[in-house]
Motif scaffolding. Sequence first.
Motif, PDB file in Angstrom:
ATOM      1  N   ASP A   1      35.490  27.509  32.888  1.00 37.87           N
ATOM      2  CA  ASP A   1      36.382  27.533  34.195  1.00 37.87           C
ATOM      3  C   ASP A   1      37.783  29.184  34.702  1.00 37.87           C
ATOM      4  O   ASP A   1      38.894  28.638  35.174  1.00 37.87           O
ATOM      5  CB  ASP A   1      37.163  26.682  34.523  1.00 37.87           C
ATOM      6  CG  ASP A   1      37.204  26.558  35.770  1.00 37.87           C
ATOM      7  OD1 ASP A   1      36.350  26.869  36.940  1.00 37.87           O
ATOM      8  OD2 ASP A   1      37.952  25.470  36.318  1.00 37.87           O
ATOM      9  N   ASP A   2      36.769  30.016  33.561  1.00 36.68           N
ATOM     10  CA  ASP A   2      38.110  31.040  33.685  1.00 36.68           C
ATOM     11  C   ASP A   2      37.349  32.296  34.908  1.00 36.68           C
ATOM     12  O   ASP A   2      37.000  33.162  35.347  1.00 36.68           O
ATOM     13  CB  ASP A   2      38.104  31.933  32.630  1.00 36.68           C
ATOM     14  CG  ASP A   2      38.794  32.936  32.670  1.00 36.68           C
ATOM     15  OD1 ASP A   2      39.785  33.783  33.195  1.00 36.68           O
ATOM     16  OD2 ASP A   2      38.899  33.649  31.512  1.00 36.68           O
ATOM     17  N   GLY A   3      38.482  32.109  35.870  1.00 33.80           N
ATOM     18  CA  GLY A   3      37.459  32.616  37.712  1.00 33.80           C
ATOM     19  C   GLY A   3      37.897  33.755  37.598  1.00 33.80           C
ATOM     20  O   GLY A   3      37.747  35.243  38.048  1.00 33.80           O
ATOM     21  N   ASN A   4      39.203  34.598  37.081  1.00 33.99           N
ATOM     22  CA  ASN A   4      39.868  35.785  36.352  1.00 33.99           C
ATOM     23  C   ASN A   4      38.325  36.648  35.653  1.00 33.99           C
ATOM     24  O   ASN A   4      38.458  37.737  36.326  1.00 33.99           O
ATOM     25  CB  ASN A   4      41.491  35.927  35.605  1.00 33.99           C
ATOM     26  CG  ASN A   4      41.962  35.438  37.244  1.00 33.99           C
ATOM     27  OD1 ASN A   4      41.988  35.845  38.466  1.00 33.99           O
ATOM     28  ND2 ASN A   4      43.024  34.969  36.037  1.00 33.99           N
ATOM     29  N   ARG A   5      38.020  35.912  34.730  1.00 35.11           N
ATOM     30  CA  ARG A   5      37.481  36.920  34.070  1.00 35.11           C
ATOM     31  C   ARG A   5      35.827  37.027  34.628  1.00 35.11           C
ATOM     32  O   ARG A   5      35.749  37.784  34.221  1.00 35.11           O
ATOM     33  CB  ARG A   5      37.300  36.102  32.689  1.00 35.11           C
ATOM     34  CG  ARG A   5      36.102  36.267  31.563  1.00 35.11           C
ATOM     35  CD  ARG A   5      36.167  37.866  31.149  1.00 35.11           C
ATOM     36  NE  ARG A   5      35.602  38.017  30.593  1.00 35.11           N
ATOM     37  CZ  ARG A   5      35.418  39.279  29.975  1.00 35.11           C
ATOM     38  NH1 ARG A   5      36.057  40.563  30.183  1.00 35.11           N
ATOM     39  NH2 ARG A   5      34.788  39.386  29.313  1.00 35.11           N
ATOM     40  N   ILE A   6      35.727  35.739  35.824  1.00 34.46           N
ATOM     41  CA  ILE A   6      34.724  35.983  36.229  1.00 34.46           C
ATOM     42  C   ILE A   6      34.205  36.871  37.547  1.00 34.46           C
ATOM     43  O   ILE A   6      33.299  37.975  37.643  1.00 34.46           O
ATOM     44  CB  ILE A   6      34.133  34.372  37.195  1.00 34.46           C
ATOM     45  CG1 ILE A   6      33.596  33.505  36.146  1.00 34.46           C
ATOM     46  CG2 ILE A   6      33.199  34.886  38.179  1.00 34.46           C
ATOM     47  CD1 ILE A   6      32.609  33.681  35.191  1.00 34.46           C
ATOM     48  N   ARG A   7      35.635  37.360  37.783  1.00 33.97           N
ATOM     49  CA  ARG A   7      35.885  38.170  39.026  1.00 33.97           C
ATOM     50  C   ARG A   7      35.368  39.276  38.545  1.00 33.97           C
ATOM     51  O   ARG A   7      35.448  40.930  38.270  1.00 33.97           O
ATOM     52  CB  ARG A   7      37.049  38.489  39.264  1.00 33.97           C
ATOM     53  CG  ARG A   7      36.877  39.430  40.897  1.00 33.97           C
ATOM     54  CD  ARG A   7      38.659  39.043  41.343  1.00 33.97           C
ATOM     55  NE  ARG A   7      38.340  37.677  42.540  1.00 33.97           N
ATOM     56  CZ  ARG A   7      37.890  37.611  43.384  1.00 33.97           C
ATOM     57  NH1 ARG A   7      37.112  38.795  44.244  1.00 33.97           N
ATOM     58  NH2 ARG A   7      37.652  36.929  43.708  1.00 33.97           N
ATOM     59  N   VAL A   8      36.303  39.928  37.330  1.00 33.25           N
ATOM     60  CA  VAL A   8      35.888  40.956  36.640  1.00 33.25           C
ATOM     61  C   VAL A   8      35.064  41.941  35.804  1.00 33.25           C
ATOM     62  O   VAL A   8      34.435  42.985  36.126  1.00 33.25           O
ATOM     63  CB  VAL A   8      37.062  40.820  34.822  1.00 33.25           C
ATOM     64  CG1 VAL A   8      37.165  42.494  34.152  1.00 33.25           C
ATOM     65  CG2 VAL A   8      38.671  41.349  35.506  1.00 33.25           C
ATOM     66  N   LEU A   9      34.262  40.379  35.494  1.00 30.66           N
ATOM     67  CA  LEU A   9      32.541  40.639  35.590  1.00 30.66           C
ATOM     68  C   LEU A   9      31.899  41.148  36.357  1.00 30.66           C
ATOM     69  O   LEU A   9      31.032  41.914  36.146  1.00 30.66           O
ATOM     70  CB  LEU A   9      32.243  39.291  34.771  1.00 30.66           C
ATOM     71  CG  LEU A   9      32.475  39.354  32.978  1.00 30.66           C
ATOM     72  CD1 LEU A   9      32.036  37.762  32.448  1.00 30.66           C
ATOM     73  CD2 LEU A   9      32.007  40.077  31.780  1.00 30.66           C
ATOM     74  N   ASN A  10      32.277  40.237  36.910  1.00 31.21           N
ATOM     75  CA  ASN A  10      31.116  40.294  38.912  1.00 31.21           C
ATOM     76  C   ASN A  10      32.081  42.055  38.808  1.00 31.21           C
ATOM     77  O   ASN A  10      30.628  42.868  39.416  1.00 31.21           O
ATOM     78  CB  ASN A  10      31.788  39.727  40.197  1.00 31.21           C
ATOM     79  CG  ASN A  10      31.282  39.462  40.990  1.00 31.21           C
ATOM     80  OD1 ASN A  10      29.358  39.239  40.719  1.00 31.21           O
ATOM     81  ND2 ASN A  10      30.815  39.820  41.981  1.00 31.21           N
ATOM     82  N   ASP A  11      32.487  42.766  39.361  1.00 28.04           N
ATOM     83  CA  ASP A  11      32.833  43.746  39.628  1.00 28.04           C
ATOM     84  C   ASP A  11      32.887  44.881  38.625  1.00 28.04           C
ATOM     85  O   ASP A  11      32.602  45.976  39.045  1.00 28.04           O
ATOM     86  CB  ASP A  11      34.986  43.702  39.780  1.00 28.04           C
ATOM     87  CG  ASP A  11      35.479  43.278  40.858  1.00 28.04           C
ATOM     88  OD1 ASP A  11      34.000  43.238  41.899  1.00 28.04           O
ATOM     89  OD2 ASP A  11      36.934  43.369  40.625  1.00 28.04           O
TER      90      ASP A  11
END
Length: 227
Positions: free
Chosen positions: A75-85
Amino acid sequence: MPGRDTTLMQLMWLASPALPVGGFSYSEVLEAAVDSGHVTDVQDASAWLQDQLHLGLARGDLAVVAQAVTAWNADDGNRIRVLNDWVLHTRETSELRAQTEQMGRSLLEWLRNHTTVSASQLQSLAALPPTYPVAFALAASATGAELRDCLTTYAFGWAENMAQAAIKSVPLGQSAGQRILSSLAAEIPAAVDHALASTDATRQTYTPMLAILSSQHEVQYSRLFRS
């Protein structure tokens, strides 16, 4: 936690060409390789796609899937956003970016009705906007499958789509397409190993020939595929 049979069927569903994400409409530049004479027969197509598997998918999107599954589970939303970017920033042409965005949105819509993904996870995915590897990672994480199985599923789904693209664009017969798929399936375990070992420092998408051909494909006079 889903039972083994349920998990297996959910992974098979995610790998299926019937999954309504539009993968059939993309050749990921294979059509341009055919038009330019780089791919002319089944041997060329098999070699081209094996290179794409190891030099492109394994080092880039497949590595993202591995890291994103872990991030979704945590549930690491910041990590998800970094990977998506990172996925968005490594798409070197408009058609390749449009592909990952369209397939990501389509998988998001599928996820709303077909998995145990939580409402908060769906909301996080929708807010990105989602790329396909990150959306797939959420779908795979919801199955409860082992990480390696999630990556193998992603890679096989890609391989099946590419084999079908080769059949249509070279063109080839169904038997030749099956030989291509068999050759790719034999290479998938090594590609998964590479992706699992990747870090932020080693993850990359350095495939200049694909970028050049994709740019040419965007203005190609006659084409079947959107990329």
